[in-house]
Motif scaffolding. Sequence first.
Motif, PDB file in Angstrom:
ATOM      1  N   PHE A 174     117.643  12.848  65.071  1.00 29.87           N
ATOM      2  CA  PHE A 174     117.832  13.786  65.603  1.00 29.87           C
ATOM      3  C   PHE A 174     118.299  14.760  64.778  1.00 29.87           C
ATOM      4  CE2 PHE A 174     121.166  16.978  67.735  1.00 29.87           C
ATOM      5  CZ  PHE A 174     120.006  17.583  68.704  1.00 29.87           C
ATOM      6  N   ILE A 175     119.272  14.575  63.509  1.00 26.70           N
ATOM      7  CA  ILE A 175     119.691  15.267  62.527  1.00 26.70           C
ATOM      8  C   ILE A 175     118.693  15.707  61.740  1.00 26.70           C
ATOM      9  CG2 ILE A 175     121.125  15.415  60.458  1.00 26.70           C
ATOM     10  CD1 ILE A 175     123.049  13.496  62.184  1.00 26.70           C
ATOM     11  N   TYR A 176     117.469  14.593  61.437  1.00 29.25           N
ATOM     12  CA  TYR A 176     116.579  14.844  60.516  1.00 29.25           C
ATOM     13  C   TYR A 176     115.595  16.106  61.172  1.00 29.25           C
ATOM     14  CZ  TYR A 176     111.783  14.092  58.879  1.00 29.25           C
ATOM     15  OH  TYR A 176     110.368  14.424  58.140  1.00 29.25           O
ATOM     16  N   GLN A 177     115.283  15.942  62.481  1.00 28.21           N
ATOM     17  CA  GLN A 177     114.594  17.100  63.137  1.00 28.21           C
ATOM     18  C   GLN A 177     115.309  18.504  63.086  1.00 28.21           C
ATOM     19  OE1 GLN A 177     111.558  16.645  64.264  1.00 28.21           O
ATOM     20  NE2 GLN A 177     111.359  14.720  63.593  1.00 28.21           N
ATOM     21  N   LEU A 178     116.448  18.436  63.211  1.00 25.83           N
ATOM     22  CA  LEU A 178     117.299  19.747  63.335  1.00 25.83           C
ATOM     23  C   LEU A 178     117.207  20.319  61.803  1.00 25.83           C
ATOM     24  CD1 LEU A 178     120.487  19.051  64.808  1.00 25.83           C
ATOM     25  CD2 LEU A 178     118.837  20.613  65.529  1.00 25.83           C
TER      26      LEU A 178
ATOM     27  N   GLY B 266     110.183  21.930  56.039  1.00 30.88           N
ATOM     28  CA  GLY B 266     110.378  21.773  54.572  1.00 30.88           C
ATOM     29  C   GLY B 266     109.761  22.570  53.923  1.00 30.88           C
ATOM     30  N   LYS B 267     109.226  23.887  54.350  1.00 28.93           N
ATOM     31  CA  LYS B 267     108.635  24.916  53.444  1.00 28.93           C
ATOM     32  C   LYS B 267     109.646  25.636  52.593  1.00 28.93           C
ATOM     33  CE  LYS B 267     105.651  28.944  53.754  1.00 28.93           C
ATOM     34  NZ  LYS B 267     106.257  29.783  53.043  1.00 28.93           N
ATOM     35  N   ALA B 268     110.956  25.864  53.081  1.00 27.58           N
ATOM     36  CA  ALA B 268     112.049  26.301  52.217  1.00 27.58           C
ATOM     37  C   ALA B 268     112.128  25.622  51.167  1.00 27.58           C
ATOM     38  CB  ALA B 268     113.231  26.624  53.109  1.00 27.58           C
ATOM     39  N   ILE B 269     112.216  24.375  51.187  1.00 31.34           N
ATOM     40  CA  ILE B 269     112.702  23.626  49.895  1.00 31.34           C
ATOM     41  C   ILE B 269     111.338  23.627  48.963  1.00 31.34           C
ATOM     42  CG2 ILE B 269     112.753  21.130  49.186  1.00 31.34           C
ATOM     43  CD1 ILE B 269     114.067  20.837  51.908  1.00 31.34           C
TER      44      ILE B 269
END
Length: 290
Positions: free
Chosen positions: A71-75, A83-86
């Motif tokens: 759940f945290i990963y999806q958030l 992941g585009k920002a990274i």
Amino acid sequence: MGSPQVEAPGREAEAVVMESVPVRKMVRQAIFPYLPPPLVKGIRHADPLLAPYVGEEPSITILGSLLIAYFIYQLLRVATFGGKAIVDDEEEALAKELKQASYSQTVLLLGPPRAGKTRLFYQLCHDVINAKTAISLRPNVGFKDETRFMDYPGHLSLAALPADVLSSKPRILLLIDATQPMAAAAEVMLQFLTTCNTQPTLLVLCHQSDKAGAKNSKRVRLQLRTELERLLKTNVDQSMNGYTTGEPLVLEQVATLAFVSTSTASGSGMDDVMTFVKEGKLPEAATTKR
């Protein structure tokens, strides 16, 4: 009068823990009917072994932890737009590195993973000989004597190579491990040649030439051309400047190139490499004429 009873410290915390155990049991009883019998059997066998380390109902505790982590990963994915920002941050950082100093020439090191690119990069750019390196996850950039060096990881697509690097007409060092088959090196070379809009100039380093079983430069050239022809036959949509589909491949028609046997350990061939890096001059003795 009797003295008032004082509840022992931590009694309330223990009550909360004790109340949570039946909840986990209820969860187990609710989901077990929907699980495959072998999995239920495995859980019942593992729970007693895990209980001393995890506590009561260890399988439910572990499953709950995994669900929370997912759940945290999806958030995080949502927060970074998948992941585009990274990726954008990485590209922006690389763009800044490429322009952090003045330069008049670019040297680009290409080749499959573990070909020796990063070690040679440190030798050329930082005068560190036989540096201990690991597989690079991102490009390495450095500057020396008005020359910009880029060590491009072999696992990355050359389609992502910054346009600034290609437009600078770089001097290409294509590193090939002469002790290995040529298939991986041919894929890198074909990918680069199909990316270029003009005929590039490159020096092919038949690296690790001091090791047992290493092929000489003529053998590397022959096997590399054979692998390139195989790739062109199986990928008919691939096109290169100077190459006609269906015709025998002539390397000198698609690139200005030379082959030289090299080793950073023994120093073999490094004079030819330095001449090419500084002057852009290919070693005539290593060039195979048509």
